[in-house]
Write a protein that holds these residues in place. Structure first.
Motif, PDB file in Angstrom:
ATOM      1  N   TYR A  37       0.850  -1.191   0.000  1.00 47.47           N
ATOM      2  CA  TYR A  37       0.000   0.000   0.000  1.00 47.47           C
ATOM      3  C   TYR A  37       0.881   1.234   0.000  1.00 47.47           C
ATOM      4  O   TYR A  37       2.098   1.154   0.240  1.00 47.47           O
TER       5      TYR A  37
ATOM      6  N   VAL B  12      -6.997  -1.451   1.834  1.00 45.53           N
ATOM      7  CA  VAL B  12      -6.450  -0.199   2.350  1.00 45.53           C
ATOM      8  C   VAL B  12      -7.124   0.997   1.690  1.00 45.53           C
ATOM      9  O   VAL B  12      -7.582   1.926   2.369  1.00 45.53           O
TER      10      VAL B  12
ATOM     11  N   THR C  46      -6.879 -12.229   8.230  1.00 44.76           N
ATOM     12  CA  THR C  46      -5.667 -11.431   8.422  1.00 44.76           C
ATOM     13  C   THR C  46      -4.974 -11.114   7.107  1.00 44.76           C
ATOM     14  O   THR C  46      -5.109 -11.843   6.128  1.00 44.76           O
TER      15      THR C  46
ATOM     16  N   PHE D 217       0.641  -6.020   5.653  1.00 42.93           N
ATOM     17  CA  PHE D 217       0.690  -4.841   4.788  1.00 42.93           C
ATOM     18  C   PHE D 217       2.096  -4.254   4.729  1.00 42.93           C
ATOM     19  O   PHE D 217       2.670  -3.879   5.751  1.00 42.93           O
TER      20      PHE D 217
ATOM     21  N   PHE E  30      -2.080  -8.335  10.678  1.00 39.87           N
ATOM     22  CA  PHE E  30      -3.186  -7.594  11.285  1.00 39.87           C
ATOM     23  C   PHE E  30      -4.508  -8.187  10.800  1.00 39.87           C
ATOM     24  O   PHE E  30      -4.607  -8.642   9.657  1.00 39.87           O
TER      25      PHE E  30
ATOM     26  N   ILE F 182      -8.407  -7.690   9.552  1.00 40.54           N
ATOM     27  CA  ILE F 182      -9.080  -6.659   8.766  1.00 40.54           C
ATOM     28  C   ILE F 182      -9.806  -5.673   9.692  1.00 40.54           C
ATOM     29  O   ILE F 182      -9.846  -4.467   9.426  1.00 40.54           O
TER      30      ILE F 182
ATOM     31  N   GLU G  16      -8.830  -4.769  12.695  1.00 37.53           N
ATOM     32  CA  GLU G  16      -7.809  -3.870  13.249  1.00 37.53           C
ATOM     33  C   GLU G  16      -7.445  -2.778  12.246  1.00 37.53           C
ATOM     34  O   GLU G  16      -7.262  -1.612  12.619  1.00 37.53           O
ATOM     35  N   LEU G  17      -7.349  -3.144  10.973  1.00 36.55           N
ATOM     36  CA  LEU G  17      -7.030  -2.147   9.948  1.00 36.55           C
ATOM     37  C   LEU G  17      -8.140  -1.105   9.844  1.00 36.55           C
ATOM     38  O   LEU G  17      -7.866   0.101   9.751  1.00 36.55           O
TER      39      LEU G  17
ATOM     40  N   LEU H  89       3.006  -0.006  10.097  1.00 40.92           N
ATOM     41  CA  LEU H  89       1.724   0.193   9.427  1.00 40.92           C
ATOM     42  C   LEU H  89       1.139   1.568   9.728  1.00 40.92           C
ATOM     43  O   LEU H  89       0.660   2.256   8.819  1.00 40.92           O
ATOM     44  N   GLU H  90       1.179   2.002  10.952  1.00 40.71           N
ATOM     45  CA  GLU H  90       0.567   3.289  11.293  1.00 40.71           C
ATOM     46  C   GLU H  90       1.253   4.437  10.557  1.00 40.71           C
ATOM     47  O   GLU H  90       0.592   5.327  10.022  1.00 40.71           O
TER      48      GLU H  90
ATOM     49  N   LEU I   6       0.330   4.246   6.855  1.00 39.71           N
ATOM     50  CA  LEU I   6      -1.056   4.658   6.639  1.00 39.71           C
ATOM     51  C   LEU I   6      -1.203   6.174   6.688  1.00 39.71           C
ATOM     52  O   LEU I   6      -1.973   6.750   5.917  1.00 39.71           O
TER      53      LEU I   6
END
Length: 317
Positions: free
Chosen positions: A182, A194, A216, A219, A251, A253, A255-256, A302-303, A306
């Motif tokens: 992503y 995403v 799960t 990413f 993760f 889905i 949680e995302l 990831l954070e 994102l």
């Protein structure tokens, strides 16, 4: 003459106007190479090439890889194929042709030129896996006649072709199995999780989860993946792959979705829909081979990734 002149290569990237291809082209141009981007613009966009087009070493050719191509290059990156379900299921026959005929045409070109060739394969070759996480030695659990088969089996057949050309003709190949990636330049309507979640959150729309959200995914931020690409392509000839490239941090889905809501400050709620056919319940790469052979592993959490992706998507809301 300078060392740069001697190290410069003429490189072709098929699917170069796409999400991954355009990021790869930026890195190749930064390394000083001449880059030929080949794309039929079915899912790619010239908007992804705005910066690349400013570089005098960049050239664009509109072409469909299901037809032969006669050019002179030193290196081939074969990234041409729709990669999201909404796009590859739009014309499934063409998707299979792009994977299979495209591979045959690019392999034939590489054979004629004696060029090293990279194949962008996919974690979808593992199907809905019975082995978790997925190592390269796992042969997969794939439905050959389902709605995702045009992509899954097309990519599996392309891998077969690459290794048969390698064994039969001594072709110098690199086959990478790409896990969920992503970042900026994703298509906002590509149907992948995403982009779906971020766009829905930015618009304050309900976030759609298929199933109960316990499935799960892993990413990988695009910058990490492209670094893996480049290291793999520069590795010795005996390092052919197939090689998993992705982020092993797993993760759900759900949680995302919750992270997308939090990072956008959205008031979106979560709604649930039935799970699509053949949707994998688990997806996590075993990247031991990439760590050992390339000294590579993802570094962007990831954070953080994102946040950068959300900043890009805000222009579409």
């Amino acid at each position: 003459m300078s060392r740069l002149y001697y190290s410069r290569k003429r490189v072709m990237v098929t699917g170069g106007a796409g999400f991954l291809g355009s990021h790869l082209i930026d890195r190749l141009l930064a390394e000083g190479h001449d880059v030929l981007c080949v794309d039929n613009l079915f899912t790619g966009s010239r908007d992804n090439l705005v910066e690349a087009a400013k570089n005098p070493n960049f050239e664009f050719m509109r072409h469909d890889v299901t037809w032969p191509l006669y050019v002179e290059v030193d290196e081939i990156w074969n990234l041409a194929c729709p990669a999201s379900p909404i796009h590859y299921q739009h014309d499934p026959v063409q998707t299979t042709k792009t994977s299979v005929h495209g591979a045959i045409n690019m392999l034939g070109l590489a054979k004629r030129l004696g060029a090293r060739i990279f194949q962008a394969s996919t974690s979808e070759v593992y199907g809905d896996p019975h082995v978790h996480p997925q190592p390269e030695g796992y042969w997969g659990n794939v439905n050959p006649i389902g709605p995702r088969s045009c992509y899954d089996e097309g990519k599996r057949c392309a891998e077969t072709l690459f290794f048969d050309y390698h064994r039969q003709h001594g072709l110098d190949i690199k086959v990478a199995r790409i896990f969920n990636t992503y970042g900026p330049r994703m298509h906002p309507a590509d149907g992948r999780v995403v982009s779906n979640f971020v766009m829905q959150a930015l618009k304050g729309e309900p976030i759609t989860i298929y199933g109960d959200g316990s499935q799960t995914r892993s990413f990988c931020f695009v910058d990490d993946l492209i670094e893996g690409f480049l290291r793999f392509m520069k590795a010795p000839a005996e390092v052919t792959g197939p090689m998993n490239l992705g982020n092993p941090s797993e993760f759900t889905i759900l949680e995302l979705a919750e992270m997308a809501i939090r990072l956008t400050g959205s008031g979106s709620t979560i709604v649930r829909q039935p799970l699509p056919a053949d949707d994998p319940k688990q997806r996590q790469p075993d990247i031991a081979l990439a760590r050992k052979a390339l000294g590579w592993q993802p570094t962007v959490p990831l954070e953080q990734g994102l946040e950068r992706t959300i900043a890009y998507f805000k222009q579409f809301t």
